[in-house]
Motif scaffolding. Structure first.
Motif, PDB file in Angstrom:
ATOM      1  N   GLN A 241       0.821  -1.207   0.000  1.00 49.25           N
ATOM      2  CA  GLN A 241       0.000   0.000   0.000  1.00 49.25           C
ATOM      3  C   GLN A 241       0.860   1.264   0.000  1.00 49.25           C
ATOM      4  OE1 GLN A 241      -2.726   0.158   3.302  1.00 49.25           O
ATOM      5  NE2 GLN A 241      -3.540   2.175   2.739  1.00 49.25           N
ATOM      6  N   ALA A 242       1.970   1.217   0.737  1.00 48.75           N
ATOM      7  CA  ALA A 242       2.824   2.396   0.857  1.00 48.75           C
ATOM      8  C   ALA A 242       3.552   2.729  -0.438  1.00 48.75           C
ATOM      9  CB  ALA A 242       3.837   2.185   1.977  1.00 48.75           C
ATOM     10  N   PHE A 243       4.008   1.704  -1.152  1.00 48.61           N
ATOM     11  CA  PHE A 243       4.941   1.945  -2.254  1.00 48.61           C
ATOM     12  C   PHE A 243       4.326   1.772  -3.640  1.00 48.61           C
ATOM     13  CE2 PHE A 243       7.868   0.132   1.165  1.00 48.61           C
ATOM     14  CZ  PHE A 243       8.094   1.383   1.716  1.00 48.61           C
ATOM     15  N   ALA A 244       3.060   1.393  -3.712  1.00 48.97           N
ATOM     16  CA  ALA A 244       2.405   1.249  -5.016  1.00 48.97           C
ATOM     17  C   ALA A 244       2.451   2.578  -5.768  1.00 48.97           C
ATOM     18  CB  ALA A 244       0.963   0.797  -4.838  1.00 48.97           C
ATOM     19  N   GLY A 245       2.973   2.530  -6.978  1.00 54.88           N
ATOM     20  CA  GLY A 245       3.005   3.723  -7.812  1.00 54.88           C
ATOM     21  C   GLY A 245       4.094   4.714  -7.489  1.00 54.88           C
ATOM     22  N   GLU A 246       4.930   4.417  -6.487  1.00 53.47           N
ATOM     23  CA  GLU A 246       6.039   5.319  -6.169  1.00 53.47           C
ATOM     24  C   GLU A 246       7.107   5.225  -7.267  1.00 53.47           C
ATOM     25  OE1 GLU A 246       6.565   7.491  -3.201  1.00 53.47           O
ATOM     26  OE2 GLU A 246       4.408   7.248  -3.557  1.00 53.47           O
ATOM     27  N   PRO A 247       7.948   6.259  -7.404  1.00 60.64           N
ATOM     28  CA  PRO A 247       8.922   6.270  -8.514  1.00 60.64           C
ATOM     29  C   PRO A 247      10.178   5.467  -8.225  1.00 60.64           C
ATOM     30  CG  PRO A 247       9.079   8.302  -7.280  1.00 60.64           C
ATOM     31  CD  PRO A 247       7.931   7.534  -6.664  1.00 60.64           C
ATOM     32  N   TYR A 248      10.008   4.263  -7.701  1.00 66.61           N
ATOM     33  CA  TYR A 248      11.134   3.358  -7.500  1.00 66.61           C
ATOM     34  C   TYR A 248      10.606   1.936  -7.494  1.00 66.61           C
ATOM     35  CZ  TYR A 248       9.529   4.773  -2.813  1.00 66.61           C
ATOM     36  OH  TYR A 248       8.765   5.128  -1.728  1.00 66.61           O
ATOM     37  N   HIS A 249      11.523   0.988  -7.721  1.00 64.58           N
ATOM     38  CA  HIS A 249      11.152  -0.426  -7.735  1.00 64.58           C
ATOM     39  C   HIS A 249      11.372  -1.002  -6.341  1.00 64.58           C
ATOM     40  CE1 HIS A 249      10.146  -4.036 -10.033  1.00 64.58           C
ATOM     41  NE2 HIS A 249      10.903  -4.680  -9.161  1.00 64.58           N
ATOM     42  N   VAL A 250      10.459  -1.871  -5.919  1.00 63.89           N
ATOM     43  CA  VAL A 250      10.513  -2.455  -4.579  1.00 63.89           C
ATOM     44  C   VAL A 250      10.630  -3.971  -4.687  1.00 63.89           C
ATOM     45  CG1 VAL A 250       9.298  -2.746  -2.383  1.00 63.89           C
ATOM     46  CG2 VAL A 250       9.135  -0.571  -3.634  1.00 63.89           C
ATOM     47  N   VAL A 251      11.643  -4.534  -4.030  1.00 58.33           N
ATOM     48  CA  VAL A 251      11.815  -5.982  -3.931  1.00 58.33           C
ATOM     49  C   VAL A 251      11.554  -6.372  -2.481  1.00 58.33           C
ATOM     50  CG1 VAL A 251      13.437  -7.912  -4.103  1.00 58.33           C
ATOM     51  CG2 VAL A 251      13.479  -6.082  -5.810  1.00 58.33           C
ATOM     52  N   MET A 252      10.551  -7.226  -2.262  1.00 53.06           N
ATOM     53  CA  MET A 252      10.224  -7.670  -0.909  1.00 53.06           C
ATOM     54  C   MET A 252      10.641  -9.128  -0.728  1.00 53.06           C
ATOM     55  SD  MET A 252       6.581  -5.860   0.055  1.00 53.06           S
ATOM     56  CE  MET A 252       5.591  -7.051  -0.841  1.00 53.06           C
ATOM     57  N   PRO A 265      -2.586  -9.579  -5.901  1.00 55.31           N
ATOM     58  CA  PRO A 265      -1.930  -8.989  -7.069  1.00 55.31           C
ATOM     59  C   PRO A 265      -1.077  -7.795  -6.671  1.00 55.31           C
ATOM     60  CG  PRO A 265      -4.277  -9.349  -7.460  1.00 55.31           C
ATOM     61  CD  PRO A 265      -4.053  -9.568  -6.000  1.00 55.31           C
ATOM     62  N   LEU A 266       0.132  -7.734  -7.207  1.00 52.39           N
ATOM     63  CA  LEU A 266       1.064  -6.672  -6.842  1.00 52.39           C
ATOM     64  C   LEU A 266       1.164  -5.632  -7.945  1.00 52.39           C
ATOM     65  CD1 LEU A 266       3.952  -8.810  -5.294  1.00 52.39           C
ATOM     66  CD2 LEU A 266       2.117  -7.603  -4.083  1.00 52.39           C
ATOM     67  N   PRO A 267       1.375  -4.363  -7.566  1.00 53.64           N
ATOM     68  CA  PRO A 267       1.597  -3.318  -8.570  1.00 53.64           C
ATOM     69  C   PRO A 267       2.836  -3.616  -9.405  1.00 53.64           C
ATOM     70  CG  PRO A 267       1.201  -2.371  -6.391  1.00 53.64           C
ATOM     71  CD  PRO A 267       1.385  -3.832  -6.194  1.00 53.64           C
ATOM     72  N   ALA A 268       2.933  -2.973 -10.541  1.00 49.93           N
ATOM     73  CA  ALA A 268       4.027  -3.253 -11.473  1.00 49.93           C
ATOM     74  C   ALA A 268       5.391  -2.953 -10.881  1.00 49.93           C
ATOM     75  CB  ALA A 268       3.819  -2.455 -12.758  1.00 49.93           C
ATOM     76  N   ASN A 269       5.458  -2.032  -9.923  1.00 51.03           N
ATOM     77  CA  ASN A 269       6.762  -1.639  -9.372  1.00 51.03           C
ATOM     78  C   ASN A 269       7.130  -2.412  -8.110  1.00 51.03           C
ATOM     79  OD1 ASN A 269       4.755  -0.219  -7.808  1.00 51.03           O
ATOM     80  ND2 ASN A 269       6.403   1.062  -6.993  1.00 51.03           N
ATOM     81  N   ILE A 270       6.372  -3.465  -7.781  1.00 54.37           N
ATOM     82  CA  ILE A 270       6.646  -4.230  -6.556  1.00 54.37           C
ATOM     83  C   ILE A 270       6.681  -5.717  -6.890  1.00 54.37           C
ATOM     84  CG2 ILE A 270       5.845  -4.815  -4.234  1.00 54.37           C
ATOM     85  CD1 ILE A 270       4.487  -2.113  -4.091  1.00 54.37           C
TER      86      ILE A 270
END
Length: 388
Positions: A241-252, A265-270
């Motif tokens: 929720q925090a990083f969806a659509g933020e201008p960076y890629h997130v690896v969890m 389902p995860l956003p494209a950047n996560i």
């Protein structure tokens, strides 16, 4: 050449620092033996150490989110020891080592060293005990708040000592310094570092990030991990929720206890995985949301990556507080974590020049500490001259 027995819990944070040291000593011609279950043996194998196999008892995962839970986790460590110690002793029958190197929670080490009258080196995968920091005091307070668990622990502890003919020991003894101690931090990072004497070698992390092992999907890159033990699907959902659509890629890296499919389902950047090659990912990362385990913290400092610490245990809180005090990151209390606070914390770290300068200075200290080579030197220096 010497016979060295290495002992650790079957958790990555305790085992990982010892592996490069074991490998270095094997390459120098020493014989290294390592009591291990099947999971550990798979990771120890590439070092060249010999495995002393044992079968662990089944365990139930405990989330350490209260003093009672911490007490039950400590009792679980003792129950596991009760189960595997006879197997370890059988494995060393007629083949005693010359020296024991044990993780600070691998209590078989001090027990067998006392019984066999062997020199011992303590491996501090968290903060080392000293004048200014004594984890044993937390343990005493923990059991004081969980009286019924303490009674059960004390009864079982006395039974294990008696059954194996081990000289009198107290639980607090396991959290005191040994004759010599390996610490996987540079001295400059350790709390109360001015109080430590030459019984301690601050060797820093024994494995460093390797950029060639992993290719980043995009930059800037944020890594999120709570380590291998803490299981918090709700935390990872907050990160989505925090990083969806933020201008960076997130690896969890969500750990063995969480199925990435649980997150939906995860956003494209996560992206989410149960495991990632953390040192390699950190070599490319621009920020790290972490539980502030010592291995993870040192790997991040070796790569000069700023951290948002979300500590869950007392030693992790000590590490997180140290990060904040040295200006190397920020801290969020687990119960106060929200998507908004996570987002603001990461935004505050990305591109902050003062934090980057301090991180580069600490990175120099980490890399100068010596790692596995210095640790192996320190171990050899404590062997009788004919065994070096």
């Amino acid at each position: 050449m010497a016979h060295l027995a290495f002992m650790s819990l079957a958790e990555a944070g305790h085992l990982n620092p010892l592996l490069p040291i074991a490998q270095e000593l094997v390459e120098r011609g020493h014989r290294v033996t390592f009591p291990a279950d099947a999971w550990m043996a798979e990771r120890i194998g590439p070092t060249g150490a010999e495995i002393i196999s044992y079968e662990p008892r089944p365990v139930e995962a405990i989330v350490i989110d209260s003093m009672d839970a911490a007490a039950r986790a400590t009792l679980a460590v003792l129950r596991q020891l009760e189960h595997v110690l006879p197997q370890i002793e059988t494995g060393y029958a007629g083949d005693r080592p010359d020296l024991i190197v044990n993780d600070w929670l691998a209590w078989a080490g001090p027990m067998l060293a006392a019984k066999w009258r062997l020199p011992r080196i303590q491996s501090w995968s968290a903060h080392a005990a000293g004048e200014g920091y004594d984890f044993g005091e937390f343990i005493a307070g923990m059991f004081a708040a969980a009286g019924s668990v303490k009674a059960e622990f004390d009864t079982l502890f006395a039974a294990v000592l008696s059954r194996h003919g081990i000289p009198p020991l107290r639980l607090h003894d396991f959290y005191r310094p040994a004759e010599f101690n390996l610490v996987y931090q540079p001295r400059s990072f350790h709390v109360h570092n001015e109080t430590f004497d030459d019984r301690y070698a601050f060797v820093g992390p024994t494995r460093l990030p390797a950029a060639q092992d992993w290719t980043p999907p995009a930059r800037p890159l944020v890594l999120v991990s709570l380590g291998t033990i803490i299981s918090r699907p709700d935390f990872f959902r907050a990160c989505v929720q925090a990083f969806a659509g933020e201008p960076y890629h997130v690896v969890m890296s969500v750990g063995r206890g969480v199925d990435p499919a649980e997150l939906g389902p995860l956003p494209a950047n996560i992206e989410a995985h149960q495991h990632v090659p953390q040192p390699a990912v950190l070599a490319h990362a621009d920020a790290f949301v972490t539980h502030a385990g010592m291995n993870s913290t040192m790997e991040a400092l070796a790569a000069a990556v700023p951290m948002v610490a979300v500590p869950h245990t007392p030693e992790q809180r000590t590490t997180a507080d140290r990060l904040a005090a040295l200006g190397l990151g920020s801290v969020l209390v687990p119960t106060d974590v929200t998507a908004e606070r996570l987002r603001e914390a990461v935004r505050g770290l990305l591109g902050e020049p003062a934090v980057r300068r301090r991180l580069r200075a600490m990175q120099d200290d980490v890399r100068a500490a010596g790692g596995a080579l210095r640790a192996a030197d320190a171990i050899e220096a404590r062997l009788p001259r004919g065994l070096r």
